[in-house]
Design a protein around this motif. Structure first.
Motif, PDB file in Angstrom:
ATOM      1  N   PRO A  90      38.716  43.698  49.419  1.00 49.20           N
ATOM      2  CA  PRO A  90      40.124  43.332  49.627  1.00 49.20           C
ATOM      3  C   PRO A  90      40.334  41.820  49.725  1.00 49.20           C
ATOM      4  N   LEU A  91      39.412  41.128  50.400  1.00 45.44           N
ATOM      5  CA  LEU A  91      39.527  39.674  50.530  1.00 45.44           C
ATOM      6  C   LEU A  91      39.272  38.981  49.192  1.00 45.44           C
ATOM      7  N   LEU A  92      38.318  39.504  48.421  1.00 46.51           N
ATOM      8  CA  LEU A  92      38.047  38.931  47.107  1.00 46.51           C
ATOM      9  C   LEU A  92      39.227  39.173  46.165  1.00 46.51           C
ATOM     10  N   ALA A  93      39.863  40.327  46.313  1.00 46.21           N
ATOM     11  CA  ALA A  93      41.055  40.610  45.500  1.00 46.21           C
ATOM     12  C   ALA A  93      42.153  39.601  45.802  1.00 46.21           C
ATOM     13  N   GLU A  94      42.287  39.217  47.068  1.00 47.15           N
ATOM     14  CA  GLU A  94      43.255  38.178  47.426  1.00 47.15           C
ATOM     15  C   GLU A  94      42.886  36.862  46.749  1.00 47.15           C
ATOM     16  N   GLY A  95      41.574  36.605  46.654  1.00 54.01           N
ATOM     17  CA  GLY A  95      41.114  35.386  45.999  1.00 54.01           C
ATOM     18  C   GLY A  95      41.536  35.306  44.544  1.00 54.01           C
ATOM     19  N   LEU A  96      41.662  36.473  43.880  1.00 54.39           N
ATOM     20  CA  LEU A  96      42.105  36.473  42.483  1.00 54.39           C
ATOM     21  C   LEU A  96      43.534  35.967  42.354  1.00 54.39           C
ATOM     22  N   GLY A  97      44.297  36.027  43.433  1.00 52.28           N
ATOM     23  CA  GLY A  97      45.670  35.549  43.404  1.00 52.28           C
ATOM     24  C   GLY A  97      45.840  34.138  43.920  1.00 52.28           C
ATOM     25  N   SER A  98      44.725  33.447  44.166  1.00 55.88           N
ATOM     26  CA  SER A  98      44.792  32.082  44.689  1.00 55.88           C
ATOM     27  C   SER A  98      45.459  31.144  43.679  1.00 55.88           C
ATOM     28  N   PRO A  99      46.186  30.130  44.164  1.00 56.03           N
ATOM     29  CA  PRO A  99      46.762  29.137  43.252  1.00 56.03           C
ATOM     30  C   PRO A  99      45.717  28.171  42.684  1.00 56.03           C
ATOM     31  N   VAL A 100      44.497  28.237  43.223  1.00 53.74           N
ATOM     32  CA  VAL A 100      43.420  27.333  42.796  1.00 53.74           C
ATOM     33  C   VAL A 100      42.527  28.052  41.772  1.00 53.74           C
ATOM     34  N   ALA A 101      42.401  27.467  40.587  1.00 54.09           N
ATOM     35  CA  ALA A 101      41.661  28.106  39.495  1.00 54.09           C
ATOM     36  C   ALA A 101      40.208  28.384  39.863  1.00 54.09           C
ATOM     37  N   GLU A 102      39.554  27.430  40.528  1.00 55.66           N
ATOM     38  CA  GLU A 102      38.146  27.607  40.887  1.00 55.66           C
ATOM     39  C   GLU A 102      37.967  28.774  41.850  1.00 55.66           C
ATOM     40  N   VAL A 103      38.897  28.942  42.763  1.00 62.90           N
ATOM     41  CA  VAL A 103      38.817  30.056  43.714  1.00 62.90           C
ATOM     42  C   VAL A 103      38.958  31.380  42.968  1.00 62.90           C
ATOM     43  N   ARG A 104      39.890  31.447  42.022  1.00 64.12           N
ATOM     44  CA  ARG A 104      40.062  32.678  41.230  1.00 64.12           C
ATOM     45  C   ARG A 104      38.786  33.012  40.462  1.00 64.12           C
ATOM     46  N   LYS A 105      38.180  31.988  39.890  1.00 67.32           N
ATOM     47  CA  LYS A 105      36.944  32.194  39.132  1.00 67.32           C
ATOM     48  C   LYS A 105      35.830  32.710  40.037  1.00 67.32           C
ATOM     49  N   ARG A 106      35.667  32.104  41.213  1.00 65.91           N
ATOM     50  CA  ARG A 106      34.617  32.530  42.136  1.00 65.91           C
ATOM     51  C   ARG A 106      34.857  33.944  42.641  1.00 65.91           C
ATOM     52  N   ALA A 107      36.120  34.285  42.855  1.00 67.98           N
ATOM     53  CA  ALA A 107      36.444  35.639  43.298  1.00 67.98           C
ATOM     54  C   ALA A 107      36.054  36.651  42.229  1.00 67.98           C
ATOM     55  N   ALA A 108      36.375  36.353  40.978  1.00 66.63           N
ATOM     56  CA  ALA A 108      36.026  37.261  39.877  1.00 66.63           C
ATOM     57  C   ALA A 108      34.517  37.405  39.741  1.00 66.63           C
ATOM     58  N   GLN A 109      33.795  36.301  39.873  1.00 69.86           N
ATOM     59  CA  GLN A 109      32.339  36.344  39.763  1.00 69.86           C
ATOM     60  C   GLN A 109      31.724  37.178  40.887  1.00 69.86           C
ATOM     61  N   ALA A 110      32.277  37.053  42.080  1.00 67.66           N
ATOM     62  CA  ALA A 110      31.756  37.818  43.214  1.00 67.66           C
ATOM     63  C   ALA A 110      32.037  39.304  43.045  1.00 67.66           C
ATOM     64  N   ILE A 111      33.227  39.652  42.593  1.00 71.06           N
ATOM     65  CA  ILE A 111      33.566  41.066  42.364  1.00 71.06           C
ATOM     66  C   ILE A 111      32.660  41.650  41.293  1.00 71.06           C
ATOM     67  N   ALA A 112      32.351  40.839  40.273  1.00 68.94           N
ATOM     68  CA  ALA A 112      31.516  41.309  39.167  1.00 68.94           C
ATOM     69  C   ALA A 112      30.118  41.719  39.612  1.00 68.94           C
ATOM     70  N   GLU A 113      29.665  41.206  40.739  1.00 70.28           N
ATOM     71  CA  GLU A 113      28.311  41.517  41.197  1.00 70.28           C
ATOM     72  C   GLU A 113      28.272  42.656  42.212  1.00 70.28           C
ATOM     73  N   ILE A 114      29.428  43.251  42.500  1.00 71.09           N
ATOM     74  CA  ILE A 114      29.465  44.386  43.431  1.00 71.09           C
ATOM     75  C   ILE A 114      29.496  45.666  42.602  1.00 71.09           C
ATOM     76  N   PRO A 115      28.410  46.437  42.635  1.00 66.36           N
ATOM     77  CA  PRO A 115      28.270  47.582  41.714  1.00 66.36           C
ATOM     78  C   PRO A 115      28.856  48.883  42.250  1.00 66.36           C
ATOM     79  N   ASN A 116      30.171  48.961  42.368  1.00 72.47           N
ATOM     80  CA  ASN A 116      30.754  50.238  42.763  1.00 72.47           C
ATOM     81  C   ASN A 116      32.083  50.454  42.054  1.00 72.47           C
ATOM     82  N   GLY A 117      32.616  51.648  42.222  1.00 68.54           N
ATOM     83  CA  GLY A 117      33.818  52.020  41.490  1.00 68.54           C
ATOM     84  C   GLY A 117      35.032  51.196  41.846  1.00 68.54           C
ATOM     85  N   GLU A 118      35.169  50.832  43.116  1.00 70.57           N
ATOM     86  CA  GLU A 118      36.331  50.039  43.513  1.00 70.57           C
ATOM     87  C   GLU A 118      36.289  48.662  42.861  1.00 70.57           C
ATOM     88  N   ALA A 119      35.096  48.073  42.782  1.00 73.03           N
ATOM     89  CA  ALA A 119      34.959  46.775  42.114  1.00 73.03           C
ATOM     90  C   ALA A 119      35.287  46.912  40.633  1.00 73.03           C
TER      91      ALA A 119
END
Length: 334
Positions: free
Chosen positions: A178-207
């Motif tokens: 949920p917190l990483l999903a909030e990061g995808l909506g950040s106004p800062v491009a680098e934060v959005r990128k890091r959030a996406a990269q972190a979600i990509a490494e979580i191997p479950n259905g919700e991710a």
């Protein structure tokens, strides 16, 4: 009015009234015949003024300047009070966050509390090595609250530390999503990128569901990150994004590998080959893009890809024709 009466009416203790007098803030000029202080109505008004200014956060020294300096300009002092109050709120908020994180870790004793505090401090260290060790220790030793890991991961610029933080988040399961999903909506491009990269490494259905939603994100970098991750997970929705990445030469080798993984499904293999061929038939693509699309067909099994390569071996673009011919030789040699 005697000091006891003033204390009762003003709510200021007699001890504090004497302290005000010792500092020269209030100077009752009159005394009774018995020698007791006698406060005038002006003295009482000044006491209320003192209390009012103190309620704004002024020190007693500042109160004295404000009341006694005829040239005193309040604007500068008020601006300073605003700044100090904001700093105090920030400090208190930081403390509250730290306490909440310690509480969330459910420490069994003071030793656990001290270890958690040490790890939280290490995560904020200026040393990349310390931050990386803290990230790894957060899984192997006393768990650091996932909120702290997410905050660190979204702000970490060092690639090695960022990798360790993403790994630590992946070990925590879907708690941080949920917190990483909030990061995808950040106004800062680098934060959005890091959030996406972190979600990509979580191997479950919700991710995976979050990554599928990210395929339509307004940020192109987020879409590409989601496409690569979904391709590796065998999600067909990623195909259009991956093909576009090959055309645009954006991590095109990784995109081609992801398409190859998806093509292990025979039905998907034909769909991927068809999409690549459709892109090749699009006349607006440059020669280099058409060559990359041709190369991507190399690892796509099935008759559709083979026929496309046969046609491309006679393409007007010599580079495309030679690439297709070479790929066909390799396929026929298998």
């Amino acid at each position: 009015m005697l000091i006891g009466d003033v204390a009762r009416r003003s709510g200021v203790s007699t001890r504090m009234l004497r302290h005000y007098e010792s500092l020269g803030l209030v100077r009752p000029a009159r005394r009774t015949e018995a020698g007791y202080r006698e406060y005038s109505s002006e003295d009482i008004r000044r006491i209320f003024h003192i209390e009012s200014l103190r309620s704004l956060g002024l020190s007693l020294r500042e109160v004295g300047f404000a009341l006694d300096d005829p040239g005193f300009a309040p604007s500068a002092l008020v601006d300073d009070l605003i700044r100090r109050t904001r700093e105090r709120i920030a400090d208190e908020t930081e403390l509250l966050t730290r306490l909440r994180r310690i509480g969330a870790a459910e420490p069994a004793g003071w030793e656990d509390v001290l270890q958690i505090v040490a790890l939280l401090q290490a995560l904020g260290s200026e040393s990349a090595g310390k931050r990386q060790r803290a990230a790894l220790s957060s899984v192997e030793e006393v768990p650091v609250p996932v909120e702290a890991l997410v905050e660190a991961a979204l702000s970490e610029a060092d690639p090695n530390v960022a990798g360790a933080l993403r790994w630590a988040l992946a070990q925590s399961g879907d708690v941080g999503l949920p917190l990483l999903a909030e990061g995808l909506g950040s106004p800062v491009a680098e934060v959005r990128k890091r959030a996406a990269q972190a979600i990509a490494e979580i191997p479950n259905g919700e991710a995976t569901a979050l990554l599928q939603d990210a395929l339509t994100h307004s940020d192109l970098v987020v879409r590409r990150c989601a496409g690569l991750a979904l391709g590796a997970r065998g999600v067909a929705d990623a195909v259009p994004t991956l093909v576009d990445m090959i055309v645009e030469e954006a991590n095109d080798a990784d995109a081609a590998d992801a398409l190859s993984t998806l093509a292990s499904d025979p039905v998907l293999a034909d769909q991927i080959a068809t999409r690549l061929v459709d892109c090749l038939a699009h006349g607006t693509h440059e020669s280099s893009a058409r060559r990359r699309l041709t190369q991507a067909l190399a690892d796509i099994p099935g008759i559709t890809a083979s026929r496309a390569l046969e046609d491309l071996s006679h393409d007007e673009d010599r580079a495309v024709a030679l690439t297709a011919t070479y790929i066909l030789k390799l396929r026929n040699a298998r």
